[in-house]
Design a protein around this motif. Structure first.
Motif, PDB file in Angstrom:
ATOM      1  N   ASN A 108       0.825  -1.211   0.000  1.00 21.87           N
ATOM      2  CA  ASN A 108       0.000   0.000   0.000  1.00 21.87           C
ATOM      3  C   ASN A 108       0.855   1.256   0.000  1.00 21.87           C
ATOM      4  OD1 ASN A 108       0.959  -0.064   2.617  1.00 21.87           O
ATOM      5  ND2 ASN A 108      -0.999   0.471   3.580  1.00 21.87           N
ATOM      6  N   ALA A 109       2.153   1.087  -0.302  1.00 20.31           N
ATOM      7  CA  ALA A 109       3.068   2.229  -0.369  1.00 20.31           C
ATOM      8  C   ALA A 109       4.173   1.925  -1.377  1.00 20.31           C
ATOM      9  CB  ALA A 109       3.660   2.516   1.006  1.00 20.31           C
ATOM     10  N   GLY A 110       4.497   2.908  -2.207  1.00 20.26           N
ATOM     11  CA  GLY A 110       5.460   2.687  -3.284  1.00 20.26           C
ATOM     12  C   GLY A 110       6.871   2.400  -2.815  1.00 20.26           C
TER      13      GLY A 110
ATOM     14  N   ALA B 266       3.960 -15.026  -2.575  1.00 22.70           N
ATOM     15  CA  ALA B 266       3.691 -13.590  -2.496  1.00 22.70           C
ATOM     16  C   ALA B 266       4.299 -12.968  -1.250  1.00 22.70           C
ATOM     17  CB  ALA B 266       2.184 -13.346  -2.522  1.00 22.70           C
ATOM     18  N   LEU B 267       4.661 -11.686  -1.386  1.00 23.52           N
ATOM     19  CA  LEU B 267       5.066 -10.847  -0.268  1.00 23.52           C
ATOM     20  C   LEU B 267       4.016  -9.753  -0.122  1.00 23.52           C
ATOM     21  CD1 LEU B 267       8.890 -10.268  -0.996  1.00 23.52           C
ATOM     22  CD2 LEU B 267       7.830 -12.121   0.295  1.00 23.52           C
ATOM     23  N   VAL B 268       3.410  -9.637   1.065  1.00 24.64           N
ATOM     24  CA  VAL B 268       2.384  -8.623   1.323  1.00 24.64           C
ATOM     25  C   VAL B 268       2.971  -7.582   2.265  1.00 24.64           C
ATOM     26  CG1 VAL B 268       0.062  -8.165   2.152  1.00 24.64           C
ATOM     27  CG2 VAL B 268       0.582 -10.354   1.049  1.00 24.64           C
ATOM     28  N   ILE B 269       2.989  -6.324   1.817  1.00 19.64           N
ATOM     29  CA  ILE B 269       3.577  -5.240   2.613  1.00 19.64           C
ATOM     30  C   ILE B 269       2.481  -4.279   3.052  1.00 19.64           C
ATOM     31  CG2 ILE B 269       5.235  -3.334   2.588  1.00 19.64           C
ATOM     32  CD1 ILE B 269       6.698  -4.875   0.326  1.00 19.64           C
ATOM     33  N   LEU B 270       2.474  -3.962   4.344  1.00 19.82           N
ATOM     34  CA  LEU B 270       1.505  -3.010   4.882  1.00 19.82           C
ATOM     35  C   LEU B 270       2.242  -1.937   5.665  1.00 19.82           C
ATOM     36  CD1 LEU B 270      -1.900  -3.594   6.535  1.00 19.82           C
ATOM     37  CD2 LEU B 270      -0.125  -2.449   7.874  1.00 19.82           C
ATOM     38  N   THR B 271       1.935  -0.674   5.353  1.00 18.62           N
ATOM     39  CA  THR B 271       2.419   0.437   6.170  1.00 18.62           C
ATOM     40  C   THR B 271       1.205   1.051   6.857  1.00 18.62           C
ATOM     41  OG1 THR B 271       2.202   2.005   4.341  1.00 18.62           O
ATOM     42  CG2 THR B 271       4.336   0.928   4.616  1.00 18.62           C
ATOM     43  N   PRO B 272       1.286   1.356   8.145  1.00 21.26           N
ATOM     44  CA  PRO B 272       0.104   1.850   8.877  1.00 21.26           C
ATOM     45  C   PRO B 272      -0.207   3.305   8.514  1.00 21.26           C
ATOM     46  CG  PRO B 272       2.021   1.806  10.311  1.00 21.26           C
ATOM     47  CD  PRO B 272       2.462   1.236   8.994  1.00 21.26           C
TER      48      PRO B 272
ATOM     49  N   LYS C 258      -6.973 -15.692   5.596  1.00 17.02           N
ATOM     50  CA  LYS C 258      -8.083 -16.296   4.842  1.00 17.02           C
ATOM     51  C   LYS C 258      -7.624 -16.794   3.481  1.00 17.02           C
ATOM     52  CE  LYS C 258     -12.709 -15.108   3.092  1.00 17.02           C
ATOM     53  NZ  LYS C 258     -13.711 -14.006   2.991  1.00 17.02           N
ATOM     54  N   VAL C 259      -6.867 -15.959   2.767  1.00 20.95           N
ATOM     55  CA  VAL C 259      -6.368 -16.356   1.438  1.00 20.95           C
ATOM     56  C   VAL C 259      -5.293 -17.433   1.579  1.00 20.95           C
ATOM     57  CG1 VAL C 259      -5.185 -15.569  -0.651  1.00 20.95           C
ATOM     58  CG2 VAL C 259      -6.908 -14.107   0.435  1.00 20.95           C
ATOM     59  N   ALA C 260      -4.408 -17.259   2.550  1.00 18.28           N
ATOM     60  CA  ALA C 260      -3.276 -18.187   2.718  1.00 18.28           C
ATOM     61  C   ALA C 260      -3.750 -19.598   3.034  1.00 18.28           C
ATOM     62  CB  ALA C 260      -2.348 -17.686   3.820  1.00 18.28           C
ATOM     63  N   ARG C 261      -4.822 -19.717   3.799  1.00 20.33           N
ATOM     64  CA  ARG C 261      -5.336 -21.038   4.165  1.00 20.33           C
ATOM     65  C   ARG C 261      -5.770 -21.841   2.936  1.00 20.33           C
ATOM     66  NH1 ARG C 261      -9.044 -19.785   9.516  1.00 20.33           N
ATOM     67  NH2 ARG C 261      -7.487 -20.389  11.083  1.00 20.33           N
ATOM     68  N   ARG C 262      -6.189 -21.149   1.903  1.00 20.37           N
ATOM     69  CA  ARG C 262      -6.680 -21.833   0.702  1.00 20.37           C
ATOM     70  C   ARG C 262      -5.565 -22.146  -0.293  1.00 20.37           C
ATOM     71  NH1 ARG C 262     -10.805 -17.546   0.827  1.00 20.37           N
ATOM     72  NH2 ARG C 262      -9.726 -16.576  -0.933  1.00 20.37           N
ATOM     73  N   SER C 263      -4.369 -21.636  -0.022  1.00 20.02           N
ATOM     74  CA  SER C 263      -3.285 -21.775  -1.003  1.00 20.02           C
ATOM     75  C   SER C 263      -2.150 -22.638  -0.473  1.00 20.02           C
ATOM     76  CB  SER C 263      -2.734 -20.387  -1.362  1.00 20.02           C
ATOM     77  OG  SER C 263      -1.645 -20.504  -2.256  1.00 20.02           O
ATOM     78  N   SER C 264      -1.535 -23.383  -1.372  1.00 18.50           N
ATOM     79  CA  SER C 264      -0.354 -24.183  -1.001  1.00 18.50           C
ATOM     80  C   SER C 264       0.935 -23.400  -1.224  1.00 18.50           C
ATOM     81  CB  SER C 264      -0.318 -25.465  -1.838  1.00 18.50           C
ATOM     82  OG  SER C 264      -0.245 -25.144  -3.221  1.00 18.50           O
ATOM     83  N   LYS C 265       0.800 -22.167  -1.744  1.00 17.44           N
ATOM     84  CA  LYS C 265       1.978 -21.338  -2.006  1.00 17.44           C
ATOM     85  C   LYS C 265       2.306 -20.488  -0.778  1.00 17.44           C
ATOM     86  CE  LYS C 265       0.649 -20.932  -6.891  1.00 17.44           C
ATOM     87  NZ  LYS C 265       0.233 -20.008  -7.969  1.00 17.44           N
ATOM     88  N   PRO C 266       3.590 -20.243  -0.515  1.00 19.59           N
ATOM     89  CA  PRO C 266       3.955 -19.437   0.656  1.00 19.59           C
ATOM     90  C   PRO C 266       3.565 -17.968   0.475  1.00 19.59           C
ATOM     91  CG  PRO C 266       5.907 -19.963  -0.632  1.00 19.59           C
ATOM     92  CD  PRO C 266       4.779 -20.726  -1.246  1.00 19.59           C
ATOM     93  N   ILE C 267       3.001 -17.392   1.525  1.00 19.00           N
ATOM     94  CA  ILE C 267       2.677 -15.963   1.557  1.00 19.00           C
ATOM     95  C   ILE C 267       3.350 -15.380   2.789  1.00 19.00           C
ATOM     96  CG2 ILE C 267       0.845 -14.239   1.764  1.00 19.00           C
ATOM     97  CD1 ILE C 267      -1.032 -16.265   0.378  1.00 19.00           C
ATOM     98  N   LEU C 268       4.294 -14.483   2.582  1.00 17.47           N
ATOM     99  CA  LEU C 268       5.020 -13.845   3.676  1.00 17.47           C
ATOM    100  C   LEU C 268       4.566 -12.401   3.771  1.00 17.47           C
ATOM    101  CD1 LEU C 268       6.676 -16.404   3.165  1.00 17.47           C
ATOM    102  CD2 LEU C 268       8.751 -15.082   3.558  1.00 17.47           C
ATOM    103  N   SER C 269       4.421 -11.904   5.000  1.00 14.52           N
ATOM    104  CA  SER C 269       3.923 -10.545   5.214  1.00 14.52           C
ATOM    105  C   SER C 269       4.987  -9.665   5.839  1.00 14.52           C
ATOM    106  CB  SER C 269       2.690 -10.567   6.133  1.00 14.52           C
ATOM    107  OG  SER C 269       1.672 -11.362   5.580  1.00 14.52           O
ATOM    108  N   CYS C 270       4.874  -8.382   5.550  1.00 13.67           N
ATOM    109  CA  CYS C 270       5.722  -7.375   6.193  1.00 13.67           C
ATOM    110  C   CYS C 270       4.815  -6.264   6.683  1.00 13.67           C
ATOM    111  CB  CYS C 270       6.754  -6.843   5.194  1.00 13.67           C
ATOM    112  SG  CYS C 270       7.621  -5.380   5.789  1.00 13.67           S
ATOM    113  N   PHE C 271       4.615  -6.187   8.005  1.00 16.03           N
ATOM    114  CA  PHE C 271       3.833  -5.108   8.608  1.00 16.03           C
ATOM    115  C   PHE C 271       4.846  -4.141   9.224  1.00 16.03           C
ATOM    116  CE2 PHE C 271      -0.748  -6.769   9.305  1.00 16.03           C
ATOM    117  CZ  PHE C 271      -0.750  -7.346   8.038  1.00 16.03           C
ATOM    118  N   MET C 272       5.039  -3.020   8.561  1.00 15.83           N
ATOM    119  CA  MET C 272       6.116  -2.104   8.945  1.00 15.83           C
ATOM    120  C   MET C 272       5.690  -1.240  10.133  1.00 15.83           C
ATOM    121  SD  MET C 272       7.604  -1.041   5.199  1.00 15.83           S
ATOM    122  CE  MET C 272       9.093  -0.316   5.901  1.00 15.83           C
TER     123      MET C 272
END
Length: 716
Positions: A321-323, A392-398, A413-427
């Motif tokens: 959500n941030a460039g 996927a990498l999911v990035i969130l800035t507050p 919710k999305v990750a539970r349905r997928s066999s692919k790794p989803i890593l998050s970054c909450f800055m």
């Protein structure tokens, strides 16, 4: 394995050397077990106390009426010996000696440690330590903190092995700050009996351990370690092993006569061991935890089986959500060996239908700062279902309008349905804490910075590549082992440990290597006759056991095309050699048939105590000194390891046919590497070797050894 259960999950523990005095190790360890909620029976042993922390104390372990499974001994070395003998007589199955003063101090301490080993081995009792922090099992059925770390970690599915007790306490503190849980936690100290390999085997079989972290100072095993760990990281239930090794820069290469010896330090040995066994090496404690979190993420399959989420490839989708953070993640993705996934037309259409016009619908996807959780959910669902995306990498800035916890729930919710790794970054820390907590509670990795997430995904990809590595049919090579042994024996009998080129090429021929016609001339007249017989052009080289690096002595001349050039070269080479080293014994000048041009590579060997022969491959000629573009493997190796070794160097593209050049004969290089591995395993007298350069011709035309250097030592 059963005996190690007595160390990690004992039904009863005797603390020999327990103390009533706070601050003493004997007091703190006993208190930690007691206050940690240990579920078994606990007995303090101290002849000077009636009770310790309100628990009845015993004079000796023999006075305890009930059976004792684990003895923890906190006594000076001489008293520890007596206590070990009593513990064995009592029938314990495991012993942990926390005390120091053994092999690490040398002399009498080492002798006492040898006695400990002999006693425990004869009784079939497993020993951890001495000189260690202890053992921790925080799982609900055991809750044992048998260490002098006051902190009982959370229960989890990651196990930690360390040689350093001091590092253990720091890691436990670090883990507490990150809500990080452990299955088993052990400090192994001097490794008198139980070592890393014993523990890796045990933890691989432990159903409560999904990932193993290890802090390594030194290994006591080589090829055996590689073979055993390869089974752990590759078998029917592969267990990822993450290792941090001390001394990456402190232990440089030793002084050596060969290029291989000068480039191969102890760290090259460890890099080879980790590479060949499937261990992922990390650089920092931070990375150790980051990668472990990524590997611990699992999914329940349709059959109810829990499976680790591994990427099929290195194509990553980034949602932000941030460039700025998206650019950082993109940069780190590229430098970590990953690539930005290219979305299909269908995925782009779906993204366009869910995202505002100002959003970027190409990778990295920018959902804009005012994104609510549903925008994240729709974007993540679209990209993770794309066949061209491996994770996927999911990035969130507050930001003021960001629903942090809602976004975390959408990711799960999305990750539970997928066999692919989803890593998050909450800055951030405070503003994102609710989302971070939610992701951690549900077992999904979340990081503070994009680069940490990208590096962790790269580690997953490295392990995925290891699991899916190619297994080619092995070469069946025939060697003249008898003749090779005769050549080596003849040289050693003659007092020659530094083989001249004539002896060296004779040895290489026994192992199927193509060498150039080479003969020794003692006079310029002989050199002219030999050159004419070989047919021009020729190369001439100084022949002297004292001059190993011929180029340094200006002792090599190439492209000689006439009798006159040969005579002039002979005189000049002799003069240059005498000027370079007046004490050198000059045998003459080698006349060598000029080789067909080819790509120059170097192949080498340096033999190490414990580990054995370390093989080297890289770009050869002068490039090996300038670029040091080389890779190492411990012998023995087969075709598959030879190929991976070649592919590891940056210059591999040159061998594949670069900018119009023909493809080099890669198969011949593979066979040569395997042959060299066979040669040094067959002949332990070979200590160091360089083949530099070997000229690799175009595909189907083989390769030619242009120069070799071999150093021998009589076998023990």
């Amino acid at each position: 394995m059963e005996r190690l259960d007595a160390i990690f999950s004992p039904q009863s523990i005797a603390v020999v050397g327990a103390s009533a005095t706070p601050g003493k190790v004997g007091h703190d360890i006993f208190a930690n077990i007691l206050k940690g909620g240990y579920t078994g029976m606990l007995f303090p042993v101290n002849p000077g106390s009636k009770s310790i922390l309100c628990v009845r104390a015993y004079n000796t372990i023999m006075d305890i009426e009930d059976p004792v499974e684990l003895a923890i001994i906190i006594l000076p070395p001489k008293l520890a010996l007596t206590s070990v003998a009593q513990a064995i007589e009592k029938g314990v199955k495991g012993i942990v000696i926390v005390s120091a003063g053994f092999r690490e101090v040398g002399g009498e301490g080492a002798e006492m440690e040898d006695k400990l080993i002999a006693m425990c081995k004869a009784a079939g009792v497993r020993l951890v330590g001495p000189n260690c922090l202890g053992v921790i099992n925080p799982l609900a059925g055991v809750r044992m903190n048998a260490s002098f770390s006051a902190r009982m970690p959370q229960a989890g599915h990651i196990s930690f092995i360390s040689q350093s007790g001091a590092l253990c306490t720091a890691v436990l503190d670090f883990a507490a700050n990150r809500d990080f849980g452990f299955s088993k936690f052990i400090s192994i100290g001097n490794k008198a009996d139980v070592d890393e390999l014993d523990l890796l085997r045990y933890l691989h079989e432990d159903m409560d351990t999904d990932v193993i972290m290890i802090y390594q100072e030194a290994l006591g095993r080589g090829p055996e370690f590689i073979q055993a760990v390869k089974e752990i990281t590759s078998g029917s239930r592969p267990t990822p092993i993450l290792a941090i090794k001390s001394g990456r820069t402190s232990a440089g290469a030793k002084a050596a006569a060969s290029h291989t010896g000068s480039l191969a330090g102890s760290e090259a040995v460890y890099d080879a061991i980790f590479e060949q066994s499937g261990i992922i090496r990390v650089d920092t404690i931070d990375e150790l935890f980051d990668f472990a979190n990524a590997f611990a993420c699992k999914k329940e399959s349709a059959l109810g089986k829990i499976v680790r989420k591994m990427p099929a490839g290195n194509r990553v989708a980034i949602i932000t959500n941030a460039g700025g953070p998206g650019i950082l993640a993109t940069d780190m993705t590229m430098t970590s060996g990953l690539t930005l996934a290219e979305f299909s037309d269908e995925t782009i259409k779906v993204l366009a239908s869910h995202l505002p016009a100002a959003a970027n619908i190409h990778n990295p996807v920018d959902v804009i700062g005012d994104a609510a959780f549903d925008r994240y959910e729709n974007a993540l669902a679209a990209v993770i279902n794309d066949d061209g995306v491996d994770g996927a990498l999911v990035i969130l800035t507050p930001q003021s309008m960001t629903d942090v916890e809602g976004t975390a729930k959408a990711i799960v919710k999305v990750a539970r349905r997928s066999s692919k790794p989803i890593l998050s970054c909450f800055m951030g820390i405070v503003d994102v804490s609710a989302g971070v907590k939610y992701l951690q509670e549900y077992g999904y990795p979340v990081y503070k910075f994009p680069e940490n997430a990208a590096k962790s995904f790269a580690a997953l990809f490295r392990f995925s590549k290891w699991l899916n590595r190619q297994h080619l049919e092995q070469y069946e090579l025939k060697h003249d082992k008898k003749r090779a042994a005769e050549v080596i024996k003849g040289c050693l009998d003659a007092g020659k440990t530094r083989l001249g080129e004539l002896d060296g090429i004779e040895l290489l021929k026994c192992y199927g290597m193509s060498v150039l016609p080479t003969k020794l001339a003692k006079t310029a007249k002989e050199a002219i006759a030999l050159a004419s017989e070989m047919k021009y052009p020729v190369v001439m080289k100084i022949a002297s056991a004292q001059i190993l690096h011929k180029s340094d002595a200006k002792g090599v001349m190439v492209g000689l095309n006439s009798d006159g050039e040969v005579k002039k070269a002979f005189d000049q080479i002799i003069a240059n050699a005498n000027a370079y080293d007046p004490k050198a014994i000059i045998d003459g000048v080698l006349v060598v048939k000029m080789a067909t041009p080819g790509e120059e590579v170097i192949l080498g060997v340096n033999r190490y105590p414990i580990f054995g022969p370390l093989l080297m491959f890289g770009l050869g000629g002068i490039f090996v000194e300038i670029f040091k573009d080389v890779d190492f493997r411990l012998a023995p190796i087969g075709r598959n390891e030879a190929r991976r070794m070649m592919q590891k160097i940056k210059g591999y593209r040159l061998l594949q046919g670069f900018r119009g050049k023909p493809k080099a004969d890669i198969e011949t290089i593979e066979k040569t590497l395997v042959s060299i591995s066979d040669m040094v395993m067959d002949n332990p007298e070979i200590m160091e070797m360089d083949i530099n350069p070997m000229l690799v011709h175009e595909e189907g035309c083989g390769a030619t050894v242009a120069d070799c250097r071999i150093i021998l030592k009589a076998a023990d």
